[in-house]
Design an enzyme around this catalytic site. Structure first.
Site, mmCIF file in Angstrom:
data_model
loop_
_atom_site.group_PDB
_atom_site.id
_atom_site.type_symbol
_atom_site.label_atom_id
_atom_site.label_comp_id
_atom_site.label_asym_id
_atom_site.label_seq_id
_atom_site.Cartn_x
_atom_site.Cartn_y
_atom_site.Cartn_z
ATOM 1 N N ASN A 94 -3.358 1.690 -3.794
ATOM 2 C CA ASN A 94 -2.119 1.833 -4.568
ATOM 3 C C ASN A 94 -1.999 0.784 -5.676
ATOM 4 O O ASN A 94 -0.937 0.585 -6.256
ATOM 5 C CB ASN A 94 -0.910 1.733 -3.623
ATOM 6 C CG ASN A 94 0.216 2.691 -3.918
ATOM 7 O OD1 ASN A 94 1.222 2.730 -3.215
ATOM 8 N ND2 ASN A 94 0.076 3.485 -4.952
ATOM 9 N N SER B 153 3.281 -0.857 -0.801
ATOM 10 C CA SER B 153 2.742 0.447 -1.187
ATOM 11 C C SER B 153 3.721 1.571 -0.838
ATOM 12 O O SER B 153 4.697 1.370 -0.120
ATOM 13 C CB SER B 153 1.412 0.700 -0.482
ATOM 14 O OG SER B 153 1.642 1.030 0.868
ATOM 15 N N CYS B 154 3.409 2.770 -1.328
ATOM 16 C CA CYS B 154 4.281 3.927 -1.104
ATOM 17 C C CYS B 154 4.045 4.580 0.245
ATOM 18 O O CYS B 154 4.667 5.574 0.571
ATOM 19 C CB CYS B 154 4.046 4.970 -2.194
ATOM 20 S SG CYS B 154 4.316 4.302 -3.830
ATOM 21 N N ASP B 155 3.122 4.056 1.026
ATOM 22 C CA ASP B 155 2.722 4.687 2.275
ATOM 23 C C ASP B 155 3.638 4.240 3.412
ATOM 24 O O ASP B 155 3.913 3.039 3.558
ATOM 25 C CB ASP B 155 1.274 4.282 2.570
ATOM 26 C CG ASP B 155 0.660 5.112 3.673
ATOM 27 O OD1 ASP B 155 -0.322 5.806 3.389
ATOM 28 O OD2 ASP B 155 1.161 5.052 4.813
#
Ligand SMILES: *Cc1c(COP(=O)(O)O)cnc(C)c1O
Length: 384
Positions: free
Chosen positions: A374, A335-337
């Protein structure tokens, strides 16, 4: 992982060779898209035959939250294990399998009314509590039920502490048992949880010390308790060695015998130790990068879709194809986190993008925590 890679993978030391064989056969099959979780039913069967066998007069209730997959719960039901639940969702799983209410307990000290009403009409009759508000709720909505009070006990040395949120000290516990009796409930036991993934065998001793003080104080007030529920907490091996369950249970059994004598019934509520070892997560390497002096490895499973306990400090064992140069890796999810990082300084041979990554001891608290944050899918479960 193509078939010719298989010979390069040696059997990891903390996995049983039969399980490893099942995993390799599944990984070689081109039909399976990652991520997925393999559960080895033979490992669960072994654990079930072991857990509780070292404690006299004991009964095992599997904590469904550890892995509520229907195939897992159904298999445990076939093995004759009883269940501990906390929600209407978990009750629905058991009801779909026809598990009788008398085989179900609920140890969450604060229950929603919706759950409580459904549980009562299903025939569940044993409930934990640790507040006057819950006594009132239970006396109104579950009149005449058997109740047990949750004691606060030390959680030092547990990787996933469960104290603070629940549990009361001995004086309050005694008061609550009395009030429960006054309210027409049946106060018959007490419970505690030493913390999940507990490495400190003295936690059970200290908890049983507190328990017997409460037990004796209750007797002086005319309340004869019948059972002690020792919660969960048995550890499994991730990367570090842990105590054997048989050693832990021998110690608990001695403690119980010397403090309570042999009349008492012991309830055990294991989650992690029943299913943790049985699960191997099969993931893929989706990317690599060098950032500063760190080598990063990105997988299609991360903190949000399966490896949440990494955030709390659980260190999983990662395995990949053994041909590449050994390096130290930071391992991250898809994910982008930026919280989505599982581990740092993990020694592994360098894989190619697209290679398979196996993550051991993933049967507990992985898929049950997972979300599709996501847009990344939750690993499906395959029981072999
Ligand atoms: C989570 C939980 C368990 C299971 O604990 P493990 O450490 O996974 O064995 C048992 N009892 C209660 C009340 C729990 O909340």
């Amino acid at each position: 992982m193509e078939d010719h890679h298989r010979d390069n993978l040696s059997v990891p030391e903390n996995i049983n060779p039969a399980t490893w064989d099942k995993v390799l056969r599944s990984v070689a099959s081109p039909d399976e898209r990652t991520p997925y979780l393999i559960i080895d039913r033979d490992v669960i069967r072994d654990k079930v035959s072991q857990i509780g066998s070292g404690i006299s007069n004991s009964r095992v209730f599997y904590a469904v939250k550890a892995n509520p997959d229907i195939s897992v719960v159904s298999f445990l039901n076939e093995l004759g294990v009883d269940f501990e639940i906390a929600s209407e969702g978990e009750l629905a799983i058991l009801s779909s399998l026809g598990v009788k209410g008398e085989r179900i307990i609920t140890s969450n000290p604060v229950k929603s009314l919706k759950f409580l009403n459904e549980a009562v009409s299903y025939g569940v009759s044993r409930y934990a509590f640790d507040s006057l508000q819950e006594v009132e709720k239970l006396s109104l909505h579950a009149p005449g039920s058997i109740v047990y009070v949750r004691l606060n006990v030390p959680n030092e040395g547990s990787e996933w502490p469960l104290s603070k949120k629940y549990g009361v000290e001995i004086d309050d516990a005694l008061h609550l048992l009395e009030r429960a009796g006054d309210a027409g409930l049946r106060p018959e036991g007490l419970t505690f949880h030493v913390g999940s993934q507990c490495h400190n065998v003295y936690n059970w001793d200290m908890a049983l010390d507190k328990s017997v003080q409460l037990w004796d104080a209750a007797r002086e007030k005319g309340i004869e308790l019948k059972f002690v529920n020792i919660g969960g907490g048995y550890p499994i091996k991730y990367t570090k060695d842990v105590m054997d369950i048989s050693d832990i249970e021998a110690q608990i059994d001695r403690s119980v015998q010397t403090r309570f004598g042999s009349d008492i019934e012991v309830h055990i509520e294991p989650g992690r130790s029943v299913v943790g070892d049985s699960g191997i997560l099969v993931a893929s390497v989706i990317g690599k990068a060098v950032r500063g002096d760190e080598n990063w490895l990105y997988l299609d499973v991360g903190v949000f879709n399966g490896l949440m306990e990494s955030l709390g400090g659980i260190k999983y064992s990662y395995f990949c194809d053994g041909r590449g140069e050994h390096k130290s890796w930071t391992i991250a999810g898809p994910s982008c986190d930026s919280f989505d990082v599982m581990d740092r300084d993990v020694e592994l041979p360098e894989p190619h993008v697209g290679d398979t990554m196996l993550i051991l001891s993933c049967g507990a608290y992985t898929v049950s925590y997972a979300s599709e944050f996501n847009g990344f899918s939750i690993p499906r479960t395959i029981m072999l």
